[in-house]
Write an enzyme that holds these catalytic residues in place. Structure first.
Site, mmCIF file in Angstrom:
data_model
loop_
_atom_site.group_PDB
_atom_site.id
_atom_site.type_symbol
_atom_site.label_atom_id
_atom_site.label_comp_id
_atom_site.label_asym_id
_atom_site.label_seq_id
_atom_site.Cartn_x
_atom_site.Cartn_y
_atom_site.Cartn_z
ATOM 1 N N ASN A 267 0.883 -1.163 0.000
ATOM 2 C CA ASN A 267 0.000 0.000 0.000
ATOM 3 C C ASN A 267 0.926 1.220 0.000
ATOM 4 O OD1 ASN A 267 -2.668 1.018 2.315
ATOM 5 N ND2 ASN A 267 -2.288 1.638 0.226
ATOM 6 N N GLN B 246 -2.195 6.854 -1.828
ATOM 7 C CA GLN B 246 -2.567 8.077 -1.111
ATOM 8 C C GLN B 246 -1.366 9.011 -0.962
ATOM 9 O OE1 GLN B 246 -3.832 5.122 0.555
ATOM 10 N NE2 GLN B 246 -5.979 5.452 0.032
ATOM 11 N N ASN C 187 -6.610 10.881 -1.381
ATOM 12 C CA ASN C 187 -6.605 9.717 -2.256
ATOM 13 C C ASN C 187 -5.929 10.043 -3.579
ATOM 14 O OD1 ASN C 187 -8.043 7.857 -0.567
ATOM 15 N ND2 ASN C 187 -9.919 8.976 -1.022
ATOM 16 N N CYS D 3 -6.288 5.949 7.222
ATOM 17 C CA CYS D 3 -5.467 5.029 6.440
ATOM 18 C C CYS D 3 -4.471 4.393 7.393
ATOM 19 C CB CYS D 3 -4.757 5.763 5.309
ATOM 20 S SG CYS D 3 -3.668 4.696 4.345
ATOM 21 N N GLY D 4 -4.693 3.145 7.743
ATOM 22 C CA GLY D 4 -3.853 2.494 8.742
ATOM 23 C C GLY D 4 -2.416 2.324 8.301
ATOM 24 N N ASN E 167 -13.462 5.614 8.836
ATOM 25 C CA ASN E 167 -13.933 5.665 7.458
ATOM 26 C C ASN E 167 -14.840 4.449 7.237
ATOM 27 O OD1 ASN E 167 -11.871 3.785 7.610
ATOM 28 N ND2 ASN E 167 -10.856 4.403 5.741
ATOM 29 N N HIS F 56 -16.612 1.049 5.872
ATOM 30 C CA HIS F 56 -16.207 -0.197 5.219
ATOM 31 C C HIS F 56 -17.386 -1.153 5.112
ATOM 32 C CE1 HIS F 56 -11.776 0.305 5.276
ATOM 33 N NE2 HIS F 56 -12.044 1.093 6.299
ATOM 34 N N GLU G 149 -10.638 0.187 -2.658
ATOM 35 C CA GLU G 149 -10.657 1.405 -1.846
ATOM 36 C C GLU G 149 -11.395 2.547 -2.527
ATOM 37 O OE1 GLU G 149 -7.506 3.071 0.963
ATOM 38 O OE2 GLU G 149 -6.342 1.831 -0.402
ATOM 39 N N ARG G 150 -12.060 3.316 -1.716
ATOM 40 C CA ARG G 150 -12.720 4.539 -2.163
ATOM 41 C C ARG G 150 -11.682 5.529 -2.681
ATOM 42 N NH1 ARG G 150 -16.062 7.756 2.455
ATOM 43 N NH2 ARG G 150 -13.988 7.622 3.336
ATOM 44 N N CYS H 138 -4.648 -2.586 2.638
ATOM 45 C CA CYS H 138 -5.454 -1.517 3.228
ATOM 46 C C CYS H 138 -5.545 -1.792 4.726
ATOM 47 C CB CYS H 138 -6.850 -1.480 2.597
ATOM 48 S SG CYS H 138 -7.958 -0.256 3.337
ATOM 49 N N SER I 109 -6.956 0.044 7.307
ATOM 50 C CA SER I 109 -8.283 0.180 7.910
ATOM 51 C C SER I 109 -9.214 -0.918 7.405
ATOM 52 C CB SER I 109 -8.866 1.570 7.627
ATOM 53 O OG SER I 109 -9.036 1.789 6.247
ATOM 54 N N GLY I 110 -9.012 -1.356 6.138
ATOM 55 C CA GLY I 110 -9.806 -2.467 5.611
ATOM 56 C C GLY I 110 -9.514 -3.769 6.330
#
Length: 274
Positions: A13, A46, A66, A75-76, A157, A159, A208-209, A217, A219-220
């Protein structure tokens, strides 16, 4: 004027990190999109700016854009790269330290799996996810005549998490953007496709958005673990296998924060000239 940046990634990422604590940097959406172009620009999922702290006791703050120039709330993997950047810069202690994210304060540290961060408490309430529905698990969505079942949670955010038998066969590029466009989500969402491999391991792909499918991801990963653990399918410690690498998560259950750790790597330093 040339724009100094660091290129980093967390499990694939990837990010551009820009320090704007000393001076503002104009980052219009069109400029960010040019920079994110993987053929004519730098290329990244990002762009993250390091900013002056916004709350007492924080070492720094950060903001997230983004690849298309739109704002992101969390964004983790990006947060872990920010922590690694600050540690290398020498501006933070080697123990735990606080960062102000767009979604609130987080705690960063170094642990056995690399850079670790406290990602906050998962919020399953429909308003937090942007859903005008009664709370459910799973929620049901109709996409082009097909019913899709998904869990939903906010990690700062929104999910949606779809459990699949095989992530390699998941129709990510069709279902991901279709669910993001669904009117049920007032602010769109990130869409995860999760395969249960055991009580301590899952495989995950994320659409991702504002980005599209990404190699990882953070946070995902937290969202997928929260949804599946809440269903009683996972233990407290879980390895999340993403296309770009593995993240290590720990969650004691509802009402407690998720801790995530993994690699945060420097790739190169440069100047963007246009």
């Amino acid at each position: 004027m040339p724009l100094r940046f660091s290129k980093m990634h967390g499990a694939g990422n990837d990010f551009v990190i820009i320090d704007r604590r000393a001076a503002d940097v104009p980052l219009a959406a069109e400029r960010v999109a040019r920079m994110s172009d993987r053929h004519r620009g730098i290329g990244f999922d990002q762009l993250i700016t390091i900013d002056a702290p916004r709350s007492a006791g924080a070492q720094a703050a950060y903001s997230i854009l983004n690849a298309d120039g739109s704002d992101a709330a969390q964004c983790g993997n990006g947060a872990r790269c920010v922590a690694a950047w600050l540690l290398r810069d020498g501006g933070v202690p080697s123990g735990d330290f606080v960062l102000d994210s767009p979604a609130g304060r987080i705690v960063a540290s170094v642990d056995a799996h690399g850079i670790g961060i406290d990602m906050g408490v998962p919020d399953f309430s429909p308003p937090a996810v942007g859903l005008a529905r009664e709370q459910a698990d799973p929620y049901r969505f109709t996409l082009n005549g097909e019913t899709i079942e998904a869990g939903a949670v906010s990690m700062g955010n929104p999910h949606a998490v779809i459990e699949v038998p095989d992530v390699a066969q998941a129709d990510v590029v069709r279902i991901g953007p279709a669910l993001q466009r669904d009117a049920a989500f007032s602010h769109s969402c990130n869409v995860g496709f999760a395969q249960l491999l055991g009580r301590d391991r899952i495989a995950l792909r994320v659409y991702e958005r504002g980005v599209g499918e990404t190699l990882a991801c953070g946070s995902g990963a937290c969202a997928a673990v929260a949804v599946l653990a809440r269903r009683g399918l996972l233990d407290e410690q879980v390895a999340v296998q993403l296309p770009g690498g593995t993240l290590h998560l720990r969650w004691a259950g509802e009402g407690t924060p998720i801790h995530m750790a993994g690699p945060a790597e420097f790739v190169f330093e440069g100047e963007f000239l246009s």
